[in-house]
Motif scaffolding. Sequence first.
Motif, mmCIF file in Angstrom:
data_model
loop_
_atom_site.group_PDB
_atom_site.id
_atom_site.type_symbol
_atom_site.label_atom_id
_atom_site.label_comp_id
_atom_site.label_asym_id
_atom_site.label_seq_id
_atom_site.Cartn_x
_atom_site.Cartn_y
_atom_site.Cartn_z
ATOM 1 N N THR A 122 -101.208 94.334 -17.394
ATOM 2 C CA THR A 122 -101.000 93.749 -18.719
ATOM 3 C C THR A 122 -102.030 92.681 -19.022
ATOM 4 O O THR A 122 -102.627 92.665 -20.116
ATOM 5 C CB THR A 122 -99.586 93.163 -18.823
ATOM 6 N N ARG A 132 -97.906 95.669 -28.981
ATOM 7 C CA ARG A 132 -96.874 95.151 -28.090
ATOM 8 C C ARG A 132 -96.997 95.695 -26.661
ATOM 9 O O ARG A 132 -97.622 96.728 -26.426
ATOM 10 C CB ARG A 132 -95.484 95.488 -28.629
ATOM 11 N N VAL A 133 -96.342 94.957 -25.766
ATOM 12 C CA VAL A 133 -96.137 95.361 -24.379
ATOM 13 C C VAL A 133 -94.640 95.552 -24.189
ATOM 14 O O VAL A 133 -93.849 94.668 -24.535
ATOM 15 C CB VAL A 133 -96.626 94.288 -23.390
ATOM 16 N N SER A 135 -91.988 96.116 -21.194
ATOM 17 C CA SER A 135 -91.811 96.106 -19.739
ATOM 18 C C SER A 135 -90.400 96.590 -19.415
ATOM 19 O O SER A 135 -89.417 96.071 -19.953
ATOM 20 C CB SER A 135 -92.032 94.703 -19.177
ATOM 21 N N SER A 175 -92.277 88.769 -18.707
ATOM 22 C CA SER A 175 -92.328 89.218 -20.091
ATOM 23 C C SER A 175 -92.044 88.077 -21.063
ATOM 24 O O SER A 175 -92.739 87.920 -22.081
ATOM 25 C CB SER A 175 -91.324 90.352 -20.315
ATOM 26 N N LEU A 178 -94.929 85.630 -20.975
ATOM 27 C CA LEU A 178 -96.056 86.200 -21.710
ATOM 28 C C LEU A 178 -95.883 85.967 -23.205
ATOM 29 O O LEU A 178 -96.849 85.594 -23.900
ATOM 30 C CB LEU A 178 -96.162 87.697 -21.418
ATOM 31 N N GLN A 179 -94.673 86.157 -23.711
ATOM 32 C CA GLN A 179 -94.453 85.929 -25.144
ATOM 33 C C GLN A 179 -94.683 84.468 -25.509
ATOM 34 O O GLN A 179 -95.256 84.161 -26.566
ATOM 35 C CB GLN A 179 -93.033 86.345 -25.538
ATOM 36 N N ARG A 190 -96.691 91.434 -29.273
ATOM 37 C CA ARG A 190 -95.325 91.134 -28.841
ATOM 38 C C ARG A 190 -95.100 91.593 -27.412
ATOM 39 O O ARG A 190 -95.615 92.636 -26.992
ATOM 40 C CB ARG A 190 -94.322 91.844 -29.747
ATOM 41 N N SER A 191 -94.309 90.838 -26.686
ATOM 42 C CA SER A 191 -93.878 91.213 -25.346
ATOM 43 C C SER A 191 -92.377 91.464 -25.408
ATOM 44 O O SER A 191 -91.595 90.574 -25.754
ATOM 45 C CB SER A 191 -94.201 90.099 -24.345
ATOM 46 N N GLY A 239 -90.692 89.598 -30.578
ATOM 47 C CA GLY A 239 -91.125 89.318 -29.222
ATOM 48 C C GLY A 239 -89.984 88.670 -28.461
ATOM 49 O O GLY A 239 -89.187 87.918 -29.036
#
Length: 285
Positions: A122, A132-133, A135, A175, A178-179, A190-191, A239
């Motif tokens: 990531t 976005r990511v 997870s 996550s 990260l956001q 967005r995470s 997010g």
Amino acid sequence: MAKWTAADLPDMTGRTVVITGAGSGIGLIAARELGRVGARVVLGVRDTGKGRRAISGMRGAFEIRRLDVADLSSVRRFVQAWDGPLDVLINNAGVMDIPAARTADGFDVQTATNYTGPFVLTNLLLPHLTDRVVSVTSGLHRQSKLNVDDVDWRARKYHRMNAYRDSKLALVLFSLELQRRLDASGCSVRSVLAHPGIATTTLAAHSRANVINRFAFLINDPEHGALPLLYAATQNVPGNAYVGPDGLAAIKGHPAVGKPARIGLDAAKARRLWQATVALTGVGR
């Protein structure tokens, strides 16, 4: 109200999605459905032959690329070969309840597959990400007693299910942290977190904790298990959203936005974990 299903997916024409561990299970189902609605789907898999066989006959634009998230050299090669924007990254690859083993980098295999590798992937792909990511965690993160000072199981006696639980809590903490960092930098990426509840996939088929065969009627089939991933990857969720099944104890059902365990919201613990992972992998800051 009608329950959300894959039939409600929006048109994804022109969008690119990477899904790790997509050669089978809910990752493959998510790939199939996203391809069906027009996305270009890149399946990051350890076994490219198996990946090609898995997508045979599926409708859509698919690419198979080798990616072993537990092997940092494989992660770096995957990223170095990436060119152009990436709309959605789905960190889906995972293993569960496996015996103690170390990767070529010297990391615990279960932790590396479920957490360390996705952290590195990531961070390295962030310059390419536009949306976005996602997870993929587990409801078992709620049972974790994660030791941030020994995330890679070097000082403690290895416990295979605790390692799984810890890796999934680590992914939650990562996550959400990260956001926070994306927000602080003014980045619109967005995470988001998703979990399938308990689904009848091969993930836990070998596990000593496996109860799938006896209680299959109480849990999600793989098609429903993939829905939270698809919802998190395509719907207008904020997010830090945590998407899982809407049924009792979030084990079975259709996707809904819920909340992770309170420990997953611990920002100080998340920062400590982030720095410990940077020190472990040499990636991030």
